[in-house]
Scaffold this motif. Structure first.
Motif, short mmCIF file in Angstrom:
data_model
loop_
_atom_site.label_atom_id
_atom_site.label_comp_id
_atom_site.label_asym_id
_atom_site.label_seq_id
_atom_site.Cartn_x
_atom_site.Cartn_y
_atom_site.Cartn_z
N HIS A 133 1.65 -2.92 4.26
CA HIS A 133 2.68 -1.88 4.30
C HIS A 133 2.12 -0.50 4.64
N ALA A 134 0.89 -0.43 5.13
CA ALA A 134 0.23 0.87 5.32
C ALA A 134 0.96 1.74 6.35
N LYS A 179 -1.30 4.63 13.60
CA LYS A 179 -0.41 3.99 14.58
C LYS A 179 -1.19 3.40 15.74
N ARG A 180 -2.32 4.00 16.07
CA ARG A 180 -3.09 3.52 17.22
C ARG A 180 -3.93 2.30 16.85
N TYR A 181 -4.38 2.24 15.61
CA TYR A 181 -5.10 1.05 15.14
C TYR A 181 -4.49 0.68 13.80
N THR A 182 -3.60 -0.29 13.80
CA THR A 182 -2.80 -0.62 12.63
C THR A 182 -3.46 -1.68 11.76
N THR A 242 -0.81 -9.24 -3.91
CA THR A 242 0.43 -8.65 -4.41
C THR A 242 0.65 -7.33 -3.69
N LEU A 243 1.90 -6.93 -3.56
CA LEU A 243 2.26 -5.63 -2.99
C LEU A 243 1.61 -5.37 -1.63
N GLY A 244 1.49 -6.43 -0.83
CA GLY A 244 0.95 -6.30 0.51
C GLY A 244 -0.55 -6.21 0.60
N GLN A 245 -1.25 -6.39 -0.53
CA GLN A 245 -2.70 -6.26 -0.54
C GLN A 245 -3.34 -7.54 0.01
N LEU A 246 -4.18 -7.40 1.03
CA LEU A 246 -4.82 -8.55 1.68
C LEU A 246 -6.28 -8.65 1.27
N GLY A 304 -5.99 7.38 0.48
CA GLY A 304 -4.92 6.40 0.35
C GLY A 304 -4.65 5.97 -1.08
N TRP A 305 -3.54 5.30 -1.25
CA TRP A 305 -3.23 4.66 -2.52
C TRP A 305 -4.21 3.51 -2.77
N LEU A 306 -4.15 3.01 -3.98
CA LEU A 306 -4.88 1.79 -4.32
C LEU A 306 -4.26 0.61 -3.60
N GLY A 307 -5.08 -0.32 -3.11
CA GLY A 307 -4.50 -1.54 -2.55
C GLY A 307 -4.81 -1.78 -1.09
N GLY A 308 -5.98 -1.33 -0.61
CA GLY A 308 -6.36 -1.59 0.77
C GLY A 308 -6.10 -0.46 1.73
#
Length: 393
Positions: free
Chosen positions: A56-57, A75-78, A97-101, A372-376
């Motif tokens: 979800h980044a 946006k250029r490297y997603t 969880t929560l989109g974390q890979l 960034g937030w926690l989670g990747g």
């Protein structure tokens, strides 16, 4: 004196990505890393499985004085570009969880793939080597190294990270280089870090050490719903780490315990079903027993459920939904996952990560005022900012 097209200081996620991309363009690249091994933050991340990005980044998941700065690189490297890279190397992964890979096997798979690409693109990696000085030389840079050698570079990329986790060798080197070349800095502080409390609060929390509960941590209008953990120093867990990046000394935070439940309705139902039951007994059906007991004691509730009026139960339930606490500080850079602040983005080009007033100088990754937030999310910033600089250095 050896001459290289690009010298990158810092062989973490951002530095390695930048080196690989520059190498693809035929640039001669040398990576300088003061540690004995590259990418140590990748190795320890995600419990050793590397939370390498988040599904979800977007720029909304990042803190910066300029909240728009990260948009271009992201946006250029997603995240999907990096997922394609992971798949291309045959690395198995899963969403936790929560989109974390995360990697199915090990964070070392990511490191091995990065190093493989670095070799294939001709990049040189020098470990246990520090830059002792950096000087302007013509239109490029002269870098003196701790092993006594010197390098000339057309482009210099600072990917040295922030101050978090100093036991792994984190330093303020990147900030020193920014100051040397006239770039402004945003005040740095620990981010994604456990919060600490005054001795009286810690004494109250003492019986709760090791207790975890699902909840929401709130500060002003910011709210994160994840697990929280009571420790002998204060509060930790994902929800607390998230809110720590927004909290400032002197501010309150509010905890909403089990936001999936309506405690007022549950306590009224319990009173009707068994009025002789103790309030903490009913509450312990939904919260850890030790926490339930402390909350009842702190609310000065006496008697059984039958002794509690609707008004009293409502006031108690409201407290469970907005429990105010005032941290006195954090555990600091020692345990912080990231460093907030850093090189002011006002002095950087958001598309290339280049210093606007110093041709050939670039700043990428955690050293920049983008957190960034926690989670990747922070790894995605590393990949995106490193990739962006790699297209032009």
């Amino acid at each position: 004196m050896a001459a290289r097209d690009v010298v990158i200081i810092g062989a973490g996620a951002a530095g390695l990505m930048c080196a690989i991309e520059a190498g693809k363009r035929g640039r001669s690249v040398t990576l300088i890393e003061h540690a004995k091994a590259p990418a140590e933050k990748i190795r320890i991340s995600g419990g050793g499985r590397c939370n390498f990005t988040n599904m979800h980044a977007t720029a909304e998941n990042f803190l910066s004085q300029n909240r728009h700065f990260a948009k271009s690189a992201l946006k250029r490297y997603t995240q999907w570009d990096f997922v394609d890279w992971v798949n291309g190397h045959g690395i198995a992964w899963h969403e936790k969880t929560l989109g974390q890979l995360f990697c199915d096997h090990s964070a070392k798979d990511i490191i091995a793939a990065l190093l493989k690409d670095l070799r294939q693109t001709g990049g040189e990696l020098r470990l246990s080597t520090s830059a002792t000085s950096v000087e302007r030389k013509g239109e490029g840079f002269a870098i003196a190294l701790s092993d006594g050698s010197k390098l000339d570079a057309t482009s210099l990329v600072i990917a040295s990270g922030g101050k978090s986790i100093p036991k792994m060798g984190a330093t303020g080197f990147g900030y020193d280089i920014a100051r040397q070349f006239g770039l402004d800095l945003v005040e740095t502080r620990p981010g994604l870090v456990p919060l600490t409390f005054d001795p009286d609060t810690l004494e109250r929390f003492k019986p709760l050490a090791g207790v975890a509960v699902d909840g929401a941590a709130c500060h002003d209008r910011i709210r994160f719903e994840e697990a929280m953990l009571f420790t002998h120093r204060g509060l930790s867990g994902p929800a607390i780490l998230q809110i720590s990046s927004y909290w400032r000394e002197g501010d309150d935070i509010r905890l909403h315990l089990r936001p999936d439940l309506d405690f007022y309705a549950l306590l009224r139902e319990a009173r009707q079903a068994n009025g002789r039951q103790a309030v903490q007994t009913a509450l312990a059906e939904h919260l850890p027993k030790r926490l339930a007991l402390m909350l009842v004691e702190e609310a000065a509730i006496t008697g059984n459920l039958a002794d509690q009026s609707d008004r009293r139960l409502r006031a108690f339930a409201d407290r469970l939904e907005a429990w105010p606490l005032t941290p006195t500080g954090s555990e600091g850079y020692r345990t912080a996952e990231v460093t907030l602040g850093g090189v002011d983005t006002a002095g950087l080009d958001s598309r290339t990560m280049a210093a606007r007033n110093v041709p050939g100088l670039y700043f990428i990754g955690e050293v920049v005022d983008v957190t960034g937030w926690l989670g990747g999310y922070n790894f995605q910033w590393a990949w995106s900012s490193g990739w962006s600089a790699g297209q032009v250095v």
